[in-house]
Design a protein around this motif. Structure first.
Motif, PDB file in Angstrom:
ATOM      1  N   VAL A   1      44.035  47.709  33.314  1.00  0.00           N
ATOM      2  CA  VAL A   1      44.251  47.446  34.164  1.00  0.00           C
ATOM      3  C   VAL A   1      45.973  47.281  34.386  1.00  0.00           C
ATOM      4  O   VAL A   1      45.942  46.100  33.014  1.00  0.00           O
ATOM      5  N   GLN A   2      46.799  48.183  34.893  1.00  0.00           N
ATOM      6  CA  GLN A   2      47.730  47.626  35.043  1.00  0.00           C
ATOM      7  C   GLN A   2      47.984  47.165  36.171  1.00  0.00           C
ATOM      8  O   GLN A   2      48.334  47.861  37.217  1.00  0.00           O
ATOM      9  N   VAL A   3      48.890  45.781  36.084  1.00  0.00           N
ATOM     10  CA  VAL A   3      49.238  45.196  37.265  1.00  0.00           C
ATOM     11  C   VAL A   3      50.932  45.230  37.147  1.00  0.00           C
ATOM     12  O   VAL A   3      51.238  44.335  36.145  1.00  0.00           O
ATOM     13  N   ALA A   4      52.232  46.090  37.894  1.00  0.00           N
ATOM     14  CA  ALA A   4      52.952  45.955  38.070  1.00  0.00           C
ATOM     15  C   ALA A   4      53.770  45.232  39.152  1.00  0.00           C
ATOM     16  O   ALA A   4      54.315  44.558  39.001  1.00  0.00           O
TER      17      ALA A   4
ATOM     18  N   SER B   1      44.073  36.266  39.463  1.00  0.00           N
ATOM     19  CA  SER B   1      45.028  36.670  39.034  1.00  0.00           C
ATOM     20  C   SER B   1      44.827  37.983  37.967  1.00  0.00           C
ATOM     21  O   SER B   1      43.993  38.846  38.098  1.00  0.00           O
ATOM     22  N   ALA B   2      46.137  38.509  37.863  1.00  0.00           N
ATOM     23  CA  ALA B   2      46.413  39.768  37.027  1.00  0.00           C
ATOM     24  C   ALA B   2      45.603  39.879  35.741  1.00  0.00           C
ATOM     25  O   ALA B   2      45.189  40.941  35.169  1.00  0.00           O
ATOM     26  N   ARG B   3      45.720  38.733  34.906  1.00  0.00           N
ATOM     27  CA  ARG B   3      44.891  38.334  34.188  1.00  0.00           C
ATOM     28  C   ARG B   3      42.909  38.345  34.086  1.00  0.00           C
ATOM     29  O   ARG B   3      42.304  39.332  33.257  1.00  0.00           O
ATOM     30  N   ARG B   4      42.825  37.740  34.733  1.00  0.00           N
ATOM     31  CA  ARG B   4      41.824  37.875  35.338  1.00  0.00           C
ATOM     32  C   ARG B   4      40.942  39.672  35.690  1.00  0.00           C
ATOM     33  O   ARG B   4      39.785  40.053  35.324  1.00  0.00           O
ATOM     34  N   LEU B   5      41.587  39.976  36.117  1.00  0.00           N
ATOM     35  CA  LEU B   5      41.370  41.372  36.568  1.00  0.00           C
ATOM     36  C   LEU B   5      41.249  42.636  35.974  1.00  0.00           C
ATOM     37  O   LEU B   5      40.521  42.840  36.133  1.00  0.00           O
ATOM     38  N   ARG B   6      41.995  42.355  34.948  1.00  0.00           N
ATOM     39  CA  ARG B   6      42.096  42.845  33.648  1.00  0.00           C
ATOM     40  C   ARG B   6      40.845  42.514  32.942  1.00  0.00           C
ATOM     41  O   ARG B   6      40.372  43.555  32.906  1.00  0.00           O
ATOM     42  N   ARG B   7      40.599  40.984  32.547  1.00  0.00           N
ATOM     43  CA  ARG B   7      39.409  40.568  32.322  1.00  0.00           C
ATOM     44  C   ARG B   7      37.852  41.161  32.505  1.00  0.00           C
ATOM     45  O   ARG B   7      37.170  41.706  31.701  1.00  0.00           O
ATOM     46  N   ASP B   8      37.894  41.198  33.815  1.00  0.00           N
ATOM     47  CA  ASP B   8      37.040  41.465  34.710  1.00  0.00           C
ATOM     48  C   ASP B   8      36.592  42.751  34.759  1.00  0.00           C
ATOM     49  O   ASP B   8      35.136  42.997  35.329  1.00  0.00           O
ATOM     50  N   LEU B   9      37.669  43.555  34.156  1.00  0.00           N
ATOM     51  CA  LEU B   9      37.748  44.813  34.920  1.00  0.00           C
ATOM     52  C   LEU B   9      37.506  46.078  33.556  1.00  0.00           C
ATOM     53  O   LEU B   9      36.698  47.138  33.787  1.00  0.00           O
TER      54      LEU B   9
ATOM     55  N   ASP C   1      29.673  48.445  37.581  1.00  0.00           N
ATOM     56  CA  ASP C   1      28.834  47.882  37.303  1.00  0.00           C
ATOM     57  C   ASP C   1      28.975  46.865  36.876  1.00  0.00           C
ATOM     58  O   ASP C   1      28.261  46.185  35.862  1.00  0.00           O
ATOM     59  N   GLY C   2      29.734  46.275  36.986  1.00  0.00           N
ATOM     60  CA  GLY C   2      30.030  44.851  37.100  1.00  0.00           C
ATOM     61  C   GLY C   2      30.528  44.464  38.695  1.00  0.00           C
ATOM     62  O   GLY C   2      29.953  44.271  39.552  1.00  0.00           O
TER      63      GLY C   2
ATOM     64  N   ILE D   1      44.541  43.954  47.485  1.00  0.00           N
ATOM     65  CA  ILE D   1      43.010  44.303  46.285  1.00  0.00           C
ATOM     66  C   ILE D   1      42.258  42.277  46.359  1.00  0.00           C
ATOM     67  O   ILE D   1      43.005  41.641  45.746  1.00  0.00           O
ATOM     68  N   TRP D   2      41.003  42.622  45.953  1.00  0.00           N
ATOM     69  CA  TRP D   2      40.358  41.223  46.293  1.00  0.00           C
ATOM     70  C   TRP D   2      39.262  41.975  45.110  1.00  0.00           C
ATOM     71  O   TRP D   2      38.980  43.399  44.827  1.00  0.00           O
ATOM     72  N   LEU D   3      38.709  41.046  44.468  1.00  0.00           N
ATOM     73  CA  LEU D   3      37.533  40.870  43.325  1.00  0.00           C
ATOM     74  C   LEU D   3      36.968  40.162  43.863  1.00  0.00           C
ATOM     75  O   LEU D   3      36.847  39.045  44.167  1.00  0.00           O
ATOM     76  N   ALA D   4      35.782  40.566  44.067  1.00  0.00           N
ATOM     77  CA  ALA D   4      34.255  39.528  44.682  1.00  0.00           C
ATOM     78  C   ALA D   4      32.907  40.674  43.691  1.00  0.00           C
ATOM     79  O   ALA D   4      32.892  41.597  43.490  1.00  0.00           O
ATOM     80  N   ASP D   5      31.659  39.686  43.331  1.00  0.00           N
ATOM     81  CA  ASP D   5      31.077  39.630  43.200  1.00  0.00           C
ATOM     82  C   ASP D   5      29.528  39.683  44.259  1.00  0.00           C
ATOM     83  O   ASP D   5      29.849  38.412  44.881  1.00  0.00           O
ATOM     84  N   GLY D   6      28.386  40.684  44.051  1.00  0.00           N
ATOM     85  CA  GLY D   6      27.378  40.185  45.290  1.00  0.00           C
ATOM     86  C   GLY D   6      27.888  39.856  46.634  1.00  0.00           C
ATOM     87  O   GLY D   6      27.957  40.045  47.592  1.00  0.00           O
ATOM     88  N   PRO D   7      27.090  38.630  46.358  1.00  0.00           N
ATOM     89  CA  PRO D   7      27.129  37.798  48.008  1.00  0.00           C
ATOM     90  C   PRO D   7      28.574  37.346  48.329  1.00  0.00           C
ATOM     91  O   PRO D   7      29.360  37.384  50.028  1.00  0.00           O
TER      92      PRO D   7
END
Length: 259
Positions: free
Chosen positions: A26-29, A38-46, A66-67, A115-121
């Motif tokens: 994942v590259q965050v320009a 954060s860009a770091r978390r987006l990369r780590r979690d995806l 799948d995450g 862009i947002w990142l979210a789990d489940g609920p």
């Protein structure tokens, strides 16, 4: 401005380019398009996860993995493209997902959403204020949503908390086809007018989804609205242009009379 048909096209792009594929990088320009992550978390979690079947609700694209789920909103100038890594970068490419031998590029000039990142609920929480999707809403539910609304019908149709997915072009096109003036109060529409409005909404959406946008055909209001002296495709009369609720609004006073 991307509306439901455009986002449905982006969903199809994601399905063909991403479904089942591993997110290698994942590259965050530009982290300015990221919301609550954060860009770091987006990369780590995806990175290392795989895209599954994407979904769309209104103007939102849900890039399931799948995450966690990546939620994309395209604002006024956003888009999602499937590219080869060898394709030259675009100055407005904000986030790039490397999948196998291709790239999914989130491109946005004005950066009004992102862009947002979210789990489940948490996904449902982000979408909680959205009304039913305009492509799925049935006639009875549509009539119920409109009944009792005090605002002008143009404003009601473009209110995402009432019906999700309709924007400026779609609302004007639908109202023109239904022969209803944009300034009419939604609560004043009769049952037959609400039914006609729902029928035209379905027709316009089906055609637009097939085209991947609200098509600027000469036989559509959309194809005439930006002309220097726009005329109605149906009656040949001069179109009128004004602003309603901060939005540029185009209609035919002869085909869409106020009375």
């Amino acid at each position: 401005m991307p509306e439901l048909p455009d986002v449905e096209g982006f969903r199809q792009t994601l399905a063909s380019c991403g479904t089942g594929r591993r997110i290698e990088r994942v590259q965050v320009a530009d982290p300015g398009v990221l919301h609550g992550v954060s860009a770091r978390r987006l990369r780590r979690d995806l990175e290392g996860h795989r895209f599954t079947d994407p979904e769309r609700h209104g103007k939102w694209l849900l890039a399931r993995t799948d995450g966690p789920t990546v939620l994309l909103h395209f604002g006024m100038t956003g888009r999602l493209d499937c590219c080869s890594p060898s394709d030259p970068p675009h100055p407005h490419d904000r986030v790039v997902f490397d999948v196998d031998h291709e790239q999914l590029r989130y491109r946005d000039q004005r950066k009004l959403q992102g862009i947002w990142l979210a789990d489940g609920p948490a996904v449902e929480k982000i979408l909680a204020e959205q009304g039913p999707d305009a492509l799925d809403v049935g006639r009875a539910e549509f009539e119920e949503l409109l009944s009792g609304r005090r605002g002008r019908i143009k404003a009601v149709l473009t209110d995402q908390s009432v019906i999700a997915g309709l924007g400026n072009l779609l609302a004007d096109e639908i109202l023109w086809r239904a022969k209803l003036p944009p300034g009419r109060r939604a609560a004043d529409l009769g049952s037959a007018e609400r039914r006609r409005l729902h029928t035209e909404m379905r027709r316009v959406l089906r055609s637009s989804v097939r085209a991947g946008c609200v098509p600027p055909r000469n036989s559509w209001l959309t194809g005439r609205r930006d002309d220097p002296d726009p005329t109605c495709p149906r009656c040949g009369g001069h179109l009128r242009r004004s602003r309603m609720g901060g939005r540029s609004t185009v209609w035919c006073p002869r085909c869409q009379p106020e009375g």
